[in-house]
Scaffold this active site. Structure first.
Site, PDB file in Angstrom:
ATOM      1  CB  SER A  58      -0.959  -0.690   1.148  1.00  0.00           C
ATOM      2  OG  SER A  58      -0.077  -0.326   2.503  1.00  0.00           O
ATOM      3  CE  LYS A 126      -0.743  -7.961   3.197  1.00  0.00           C
ATOM      4  NZ  LYS A 126      -1.030  -8.164   2.088  1.00  0.00           N
ATOM      5  CD  GLU A 128      -2.529  -8.447  -2.558  1.00  0.00           C
ATOM      6  OE1 GLU A 128      -3.443  -8.198  -3.569  1.00  0.00           O
ATOM      7  OE2 GLU A 128      -2.627  -7.084  -1.404  1.00  0.00           O
ATOM      8  CD  GLU A 195      -7.765  -4.818   1.621  1.00  0.00           C
ATOM      9  OE1 GLU A 195      -7.110  -5.765   0.946  1.00  0.00           O
ATOM     10  OE2 GLU A 195      -8.016  -3.800   1.245  1.00  0.00           O
TER      11      GLU A 195
END
Ligand code: KIV
Length: 295
Positions: A58, A126, A128, A195
């Site tokens: 982000s 992490k 996705e 999310e």
């Protein structure tokens, strides 16, 4: 006398042990994660008592003004992870694997996860998505690195998802999300980020999974919560998503402070005596005598 908070069962050099997250879920203790991208933020998050710090991609949007996270590079993530790891001592530092660093093969995924740990100082990584990414997660875990999964709205594939939209809003999509989260758990992920999914779906997934879920826009039943630093602190120009709660208005604070600086420099009220350096009187007199001779 230890200065460590009593809620944790065991410690390794002051770092929150990874297995403790599972214990926290069992005990019903909520897990707190926040993003950070540099050393002072890592230190402040540590001081505030967060459990996990996510060096998120982000950063591409909130720090570097990009439209999306996809152009964030592995080198950038390595640098930011180094900075955060220097500031944060107790929280586990989770480094996001950026788009393009793990999708094409298990070998790529392991090599790049190793860079984030070895060069960046990350504790865990992490990634996705599910599907083929389940194999990537398993390969990284097999290499000895903890992996946090991330399903629902996965910003790296926002184009495929039709934008930054809530996911899992039909029975069929909700079932698929549950299956994805279960597959990531079976692959060895120590936690899964959910999310932008309906809170009822996140609650069901949290019940079904043994490992903790960390929600962002996924309701209060998740085992933990994460927010993006700039969003929660009001330090971001764009419109924050509806799931963000603002805990401060740093953008307003900073503009106000800079405005006062501009005003004081222009009016001559800054700097004052206390902000300047003096020199010994005799040295000053000698200097002034030299100046007088030059005239
Ligand atoms: O990059 C990031 O900050 C994230 C969070 C939104 C979970 O992935």
């Amino acid at each position: 006398m230890s200065d460590k908070p009593p809620r944790y069962a065991s410690w390794t050099h002051g770092k929150l042990p990874l297995p403790e997250l599972l214990e926290m879920k069992r005990r019903g203790d909520k897990i707190v994660m926040v993003t950070a991208y540099d050393a002072p933020s890592g230190r402040l998050a540590d001081e505030a008592g967060v459990d996990l710090i996510l060096v998120g991609d982000s950063s591409g949007m909130v720090m570097h003004g990009r439209e999306s996270t996809v152009s964030v590079s592995l080198d950038e993530m390595v640098f930011m992870t180094q900075w955060v790891s220097r500031g944060a001592k107790r929280p586990l530092v989770v480094a996001d694997m950026p788009f393009g660093s793990y999708e094409s093969s298990d070998e790529d995924a392991v090599r790049n996860a190793v860079r984030l740990v070895k060069e960046g100082g990350a504790d865990v990584v992490k990634l996705e998505g599910a599907g083929a990414m389940v194999s990537r997660a398993r390969a990284i875990v097999d290499a000895g690195i903890g992996v946090m999964g991330h399903v629902g709205l996965t910003p790296q594939s926002a184009t495929m998802l039709g934008g930054f939209k809530a996911q899992g809003r039909s029975a069929e999509r909700a079932r698929r999300l549950l299956e994805e989260a279960l597959a990531l758990e079976a692959a060895g992920c120590f936690a899964v980020v959910l999310e932008a999914v309906p809170s009822a779906v996140a609650a069901a997934i949290s019940r079904e999974l043994t490992v903790p879920t960390i929600g962002i826009g996924a309701g209060a039943a998740c085992d933990g919560q994460v927010l993006v630093w700039h969003d929660m602190l009001g330090y971001y120009e764009g419109r924050a998503p509806r799931f963000v709660k603002r805990y401060a208005d740093l953008g307003v604070e900073i503009t106000g402070a800079l405005g006062r600086f501009v005003e004081e420099v222009r009016s001559g009220t800054f700097p004052e005596e206390q902000h300047t350096y003096a020199m010994p009187e005799d040295e000053l007199a000698a200097f002034e005598a030299e100046l007088a001779e030059r005239r």
